[in-house]
Design a protein around this motif. Structure first.
Motif, PDB file in Angstrom:
ATOM      1  N   LYS A 105       0.822  -1.212   0.000  1.00 49.25           N
ATOM      2  CA  LYS A 105       0.000   0.000   0.000  1.00 49.25           C
ATOM      3  C   LYS A 105       0.857   1.265   0.000  1.00 49.25           C
ATOM      4  N   SER A 106       1.806   1.340   0.920  1.00 41.63           N
ATOM      5  CA  SER A 106       2.644   2.541   1.039  1.00 41.63           C
ATOM      6  C   SER A 106       3.512   2.729  -0.203  1.00 41.63           C
ATOM      7  N   TYR A 154       0.694  11.371   4.828  1.00 47.45           N
ATOM      8  CA  TYR A 154       1.254  10.168   5.440  1.00 47.45           C
ATOM      9  C   TYR A 154       1.006  10.171   6.952  1.00 47.45           C
ATOM     10  N   ASP A 157      -3.687   8.235   4.878  1.00 50.87           N
ATOM     11  CA  ASP A 157      -3.052   7.001   5.341  1.00 50.87           C
ATOM     12  C   ASP A 157      -3.291   6.832   6.835  1.00 50.87           C
ATOM     13  N   GLU A 158      -4.197   5.936   7.200  1.00 51.60           N
ATOM     14  CA  GLU A 158      -4.519   5.622   8.594  1.00 51.60           C
ATOM     15  C   GLU A 158      -4.837   6.873   9.414  1.00 51.60           C
ATOM     16  N   ILE A 187      -6.876   4.703   3.344  1.00 54.58           N
ATOM     17  CA  ILE A 187      -6.140   3.517   3.792  1.00 54.58           C
ATOM     18  C   ILE A 187      -6.387   3.328   5.277  1.00 54.58           C
TER      19      ILE A 187
END
Length: 497
Positions: free
Chosen positions: A44-45, A86, A167-168, A199
């Motif tokens: 994913k990253s 991020y 992202d999270e 994500i």
């Protein structure tokens, strides 16, 4: 205009002998909220860094709005409206919120000085636009992690981003903040055609906010489906490549005597009359809405926060705990929800992190025996199935689940009897959660150990805990047995007036 805002076709990326992305094809439509899920290491990253221009694909092609991207630097991708937020935020902490939102684009007066009034006004407007409140003049260094993420989202929206990657985000946002974020995403996607890639390891969030979902495993796309066409069980099976019909391991063995008893704990404005017992071999769950006082109960027992009243008994004897050091000496260990900040020495080795809690077993700090340290750490690596190249590897380079295992191993090595664990699986992927649950049962193999566990995830509370304490506004709202509890009943007690 192309139907899809983003199209990535046949993307390959290798790092030495590691084939991180294997022919990934991935598309996001205008105004779509697209979920991207997979275990840690699924790719994913790496895929998002290719999208952001931080990595260059070895093979494959990418187009934005139907235009083939020949150059994929970070600057080029930003110019085409791609914003990636991020987990590890890249900010200027010594600058204000407004300066960070408009970094590199500060408004100027006629005489080319910074127009502070306009800067702060524009920052307030964009933060309000996404449904949050922040003082634009506050220093970013003084903000919480959640507030700092809001600054990054505001920055992306201020740049008129066409596609925002999150992202999270729930790893740092409280429930109320997350719902505000979702409201903003829905509004921007429906009214302005902004697209999002979301994500998260928390599948309930993916089902709550996403239109479609893509599963990555081992660097390849396993499936892409409309969210209404799949179930959480479908996604889990595709993510891990096997059935997880029993996510929570079966419990065996009878409970023992009371090891911890708290009576009438009070902390003015935070906790009121908290009383409960904890028996050997037991896992007691603490749950409730964000701000209900769950974490504060653990911090009070661990001596991290001062109490205004109450009594704590350990193995039948009243104890006075005024600091975490005293708690540790008594056999009470606190594992914070933010293990990277409060629980681990990220730039030290696995062996250092595992043994630092009790150096006597390896000769003490004045005669530290590295061979003994490594040997002792290796026993815990094997016992808790910590996946690491060696005990010399830096903890920073391990997955979230293996970092958590290292934190638990340190407590075991230090002789901890009462484990106070806050969000044990935060940031841990679905496949690795079973490992963490097995480790928690390993903790209970000793006849005099017990666990108090805080979790925001009700299935985890219901699956792992023998008893459940529901918190509301700093008080215990209910005590439920595992058999009598359900998500609906817990929420009724957490929200009732």
């Amino acid at each position: 205009m192309s139907e899809n805002l983003l199209e990535m076709r046949g993307i390959h990326k290798r790092f030495g002998g590691v084939h991180a992305l294997r022919g990934v094809s991935f598309a996001v439509a205008h105004g779509e909220i697209h979920g991207l899920v997979g275990e840690n290491g699924a790719g994913k990253s790496t895929l998002m860094k290719v999208l952001a221009g931080a990595y260059t694909a070895d093979e494959g092609e990418m187009s934005i709005n139907g235009n083939m991207m020949r150059q994929t630097s970070t600057h080029a991708m930003r110019e085409h409206g791609i914003a990636v937020i991020y987990q590890e935020l890249a900010q200027a902490p010594h600058l204000t919120v407004a300066e960070n939102v408009f970094l590199g684009r500060l408004p100027k007066t006629r005489i080319r000085t910074i127009d502070w009034k306009k800067l702060n006004s524009d920052a307030s407007a964009v933060i309000s636009r996404i449904g949050f409140r922040l003082d634009p003049r506050a220093r970013v260094a003084d903000l919480s992690v959640a507030q700092r993420q809001i600054v990054e989202i505001a920055k992306a929206i201020s740049q008129n981003a066409k596609l925002v990657v999150l992202d999270e985000p729930s790893a740092v946002l409280a429930d109320s903040e997350l719902q505000s974020l979702f409201a903003m995403m829905r509004k921007l996607s429906s009214e302005q055609g902004v697209s999002f890639i979301y994500i998260s390891h928390r599948l309930n969030e993916v089902f709550d906010i996403c239109h479609n979902v893509t599963v990555l495993r081992d660097g390849a796309v396993i499936d892409t489906q409309p969210i209404e066409a799949v179930t959480p069980q479908d996604l889990i099976r595709k993510m891990v490549g096997r059935e997880l019909s029993e996510v929570y391991p079966k419990r065996t063995g009878a409970l023992g005597n009371v090891v911890l008893s708290v009576k009438g704990l009070n902390r003015r404005g935070v906790l009121s009359d908290i009383s409960f017992d904890l028996r050997a071999g037991e896992i007691v769950g603490l749950c409730g809405l964000a701000g209900s006082g769950r974490t504060e109960v653990l911090r009070a027992i661990a001596g991290a926060d001062a109490l205004d009243g109450g009594q704590i008994e350990l193995f039948g004897h009243e104890v006075s705990i005024r600091s975490p050091r005293q708690a540790r000496a008594l056999g009470i260990g606190f594992l914070s929800e933010d293990r990277k900040v409060d629980g681990l020495f990220l730039d030290q080795s696995v062996s250092f992190n595992v043994t630092i809690g009790d150096l006597k077993t390896i000769g003490g700090p004045s005669a530290l025996q590295l061979r003994s340290e490594s040997a002792l750490a290796q026993t815990y690596v094997q016992r808790l199935r910590i996946k690491t190249p060696s005990v010399k590897a830096h903890v920073r380079n391990l997955s979230g689940g293996n970092q958590q295992k290292c934190a638990i191993a340190r407590q075991l090595n230090a002789g901890t009897k009462v484990f106070l664990i806050d969000e044990p699986t935060r940031g841990v992927d679905v496949g690795a959660r079973r490992d963490i649950y097995e480790v928690l049962l390993e903790v209970l193999r000793s006849p005099d150990r017990a666990i108090v566990m805080v979790s925001s995830e009700l299935p985890e509370i219901l699956g792992m805990c023998d008893r459940i304490l529901v918190m509301k506004e700093g008080q215990l709202s209910a005590e439920l047995s595992r058999e009598a509890a359900s998500e609906e009943i817990i929420m009724q007690h957490a929200t009732r007036h």
